[in-house]
Design a protein around this motif. Structure first.
Motif, PDB file in Angstrom:
ATOM      1  N   UNK A 256      -7.873   6.064 -26.583  1.00 15.66           N
ATOM      2  CA  UNK A 256      -7.343   7.104 -25.319  1.00 15.66           C
ATOM      3  C   UNK A 256      -7.893   8.257 -25.265  1.00 15.66           C
ATOM      4  N   UNK A 257      -7.931   8.775 -23.999  1.00 12.78           N
ATOM      5  CA  UNK A 257      -8.537  10.081 -23.650  1.00 12.78           C
ATOM      6  C   UNK A 257      -7.237  10.820 -22.624  1.00 12.78           C
TER       7      UNK A 257
ATOM      8  N   UNK B 142      -3.660  12.401 -11.137  1.00  8.96           N
ATOM      9  CA  UNK B 142      -4.742  12.950  -9.990  1.00  8.96           C
ATOM     10  C   UNK B 142      -5.599  12.002  -9.356  1.00  8.96           C
ATOM     11  N   UNK B 143      -5.162  10.695  -9.736  1.00  9.58           N
ATOM     12  CA  UNK B 143      -5.802   9.493  -9.070  1.00  9.58           C
ATOM     13  C   UNK B 143      -5.797   9.479  -7.474  1.00  9.58           C
TER      14      UNK B 143
ATOM     15  N   UNK C  50      -5.947  -0.262  -5.357  1.00  9.13           N
ATOM     16  CA  UNK C  50      -5.150  -0.579  -6.660  1.00  9.13           C
ATOM     17  C   UNK C  50      -5.898   0.138  -7.801  1.00  9.13           C
ATOM     18  N   UNK C  51      -5.156   0.752  -8.873  1.00 12.56           N
ATOM     19  CA  UNK C  51      -5.895   1.187  -9.872  1.00 12.56           C
ATOM     20  C   UNK C  51      -6.115  -0.149 -10.760  1.00 12.56           C
ATOM     21  N   UNK C  52      -7.299   0.135 -11.632  1.00 12.85           N
ATOM     22  CA  UNK C  52      -7.594  -0.894 -12.571  1.00 12.85           C
ATOM     23  C   UNK C  52      -6.282  -0.868 -13.620  1.00 12.85           C
ATOM     24  N   UNK C  53      -5.912  -2.147 -14.269  1.00  7.71           N
ATOM     25  CA  UNK C  53      -4.978  -2.228 -15.006  1.00  7.71           C
ATOM     26  C   UNK C  53      -5.259  -1.482 -16.330  1.00  7.71           C
ATOM     27  N   UNK C  54      -4.466  -0.712 -16.933  1.00 15.01           N
ATOM     28  CA  UNK C  54      -4.899   0.167 -18.279  1.00 15.01           C
ATOM     29  C   UNK C  54      -5.488   1.661 -17.790  1.00 15.01           C
ATOM     30  N   UNK C  55      -5.845   1.921 -16.337  1.00 16.24           N
ATOM     31  CA  UNK C  55      -6.313   3.164 -16.357  1.00 16.24           C
ATOM     32  C   UNK C  55      -5.355   4.328 -16.620  1.00 16.24           C
TER      33      UNK C  55
ATOM     34  N   UNK D 254      -7.643   4.942 -20.983  1.00 19.90           N
ATOM     35  CA  UNK D 254      -8.385   4.031 -21.819  1.00 19.90           C
ATOM     36  C   UNK D 254      -9.869   4.548 -21.869  1.00 19.90           C
ATOM     37  N   UNK D 255     -10.549   4.898 -22.941  1.00 23.25           N
ATOM     38  CA  UNK D 255     -11.864   5.520 -23.125  1.00 23.25           C
ATOM     39  C   UNK D 255     -12.809   5.043 -22.346  1.00 23.25           C
ATOM     40  N   UNK D 256     -12.934   3.559 -21.930  1.00 24.57           N
ATOM     41  CA  UNK D 256     -13.589   2.941 -21.159  1.00 24.57           C
ATOM     42  C   UNK D 256     -13.688   3.424 -19.638  1.00 24.57           C
TER      43      UNK D 256
END
Length: 376
Positions: free
Chosen positions: A54-55, A79-80, A85-90, A129-131
């Motif tokens: 996580x970050x 701040x999105x 739609x936001x990616x799952x896990x963002x 998530x870091x990704x």
């Protein structure tokens, strides 16, 4: 382990059940009873985040309530941009205690906040998530903050510090860490791209350092300027632009250097004590009055709310289970005014808690209308 930041503490008394918003941090609290809240930011511990992949995606707030058990839900500002739609896990919300870190189940994500149910208070913060940290072309809501250093009489120069930050970084936190310079009040809002290289254009500048800098989502305890601009002291006005590789005008501001726009914080008091003594945190009206507030603005709401915002409000109330699928279908009407009337009447029949939820949703979806209706 929680490390307290050397900054400010926020405190206010909630008069009873309701939804309350801190105008300094953007935090929102759903209260079940009268209580006093106190909260402050603490430093993220990378040793806790990294093993979980996580970050940080926002400040980490340590929250206390007296008595305990008064907060049922917490809304943390993000701040999105929500253009899609936001990616799952963002986005996730973590709860950090002396026993470690846990990830909370999200109730829903609004255009401005992430909502979770809370049972015990400690430290809460948004993570990603870091990704996703440096996803290509990830646009976020940002802010440009300006701080002017005192003119140097011996060199006839003065320095302007330019900060590019995510919008969910509280201005009060940045000011508290830079009390030796003057904050310049300017319209801060813009959209920034994570990982994008930015530069500053200022024709009046004698020097701008650095030439370019990459924007990243940093939620560190010490916020540092991205650019430093050296200005001659004999200039009265200046034009400042923030630009990226393709857009020559991400943000623009024409500043009067002689205007009394600077705001000082007292230098002789610790910041934590200063804000407690001089700044009260406004809160929204308790939901015991929400029904009367909706009743008083019913006609204006029906006349002014747009059809697209009505659909968004219905969706939010459905997500929160304030209304069910059948009620949502019954409110649908090709005539906008009838749909608006059906919505507000249906919610008012459900009582003050439902009315409070509609007011909160309207403040998020259409802040201009909610301000016009005196609902903020």
């Amino acid at each position: 382990m929680l490390t307290e930041s050397d900054n400010i503490s926020y405190r206010f008394s909630c008069p009873g059940p309701g939804v309350f918003r801190c105008n300094l941090t953007g935090l929102m609290f759903v209260m079940t009873k009268k209580a006093e809240l106190q909260y402050w930011t603490v430093q993220w511990d990378e040793r806790v985040l990294q093993p979980a992949g996580k970050t940080a995606a926002g400040p980490l707030f340590n929250i206390q309530s007296s008595p305990e058990g008064a907060v049922s839900q917490l809304h943390l500002p993000h701040c999105e941009t929500m253009d899609a739609p936001l990616p799952e896990g963002l986005l996730s919300v973590v709860h950090i205690t002396d026993d470690g870190m846990s990830i909370l189940k999200l109730l829903h994500i609004t255009d401005t906040h992430v909502v979770v149910k809370v049972l015990h208070l400690s430290a809460f913060g948004l993570v990603t998530n870091d990704e996703y940290r440096n996803t290509a072309n990830r646009s976020v809501n940002g802010q440009v903050l300006l701080f002017l250093q005192k003119p140097q009489s011996e060199t006839q120069k003065q320095y302007l510090d330019v900060f590019l930050l995510p919008r969910n970084v509280p201005l009060s936190e940045v000011i508290a860490r830079h009390q030796d310079v003057d904050y310049i009040k300017a319209p801060p809002r813009c959209q920034l791209i994570v990982g994008e290289s930015y530069s500053v254009d200022c024709p009046e500048a004698a020097l701008i350092q650095p030439d370019k800098a990459v924007f990243d989502l940093e939620f560190e305890p010490n916020y540092h300027p991205m650019f430093e601009i050296r200005l001659p002291t004999n200039k009265d006005k200046m034009t400042l632009k923030v630009q990226d590789q393709t857009n020559p005008e991400v943000w623009k501001y024409e500043m009067d250097l002689k205007a009394p726009r600077r705001r000082h914080l007292k230098r002789n008091l610790p910041a934590k004590v200063l804000v407690q003594q001089t700044l009260s945190v406004p809160a929204e009206t308790p939901n015991v009055l929400a029904d009367e507030k909706l009743k008083s603005v019913r006609t204006q709401f029906i006349e002014r709310v747009t059809d697209s915002n009505l659909n968004t409000l219905l969706g939010k109330l459905l997500d929160q289970r304030i209304i069910n699928d059948g009620e949502m279908e019954s409110a649908e009407n090709p005539i906008r005014a009838k749909k608006a009337g059906a919505l507000i009447d249906m919610v008012r029949k459900k009582g003050p808690e439902a009315c409070s939820a509609l007011i909160t949703a309207l403040c998020e979806v259409d802040p201009f209308l909610s301000k016009l209706l005196n609902l903020q």
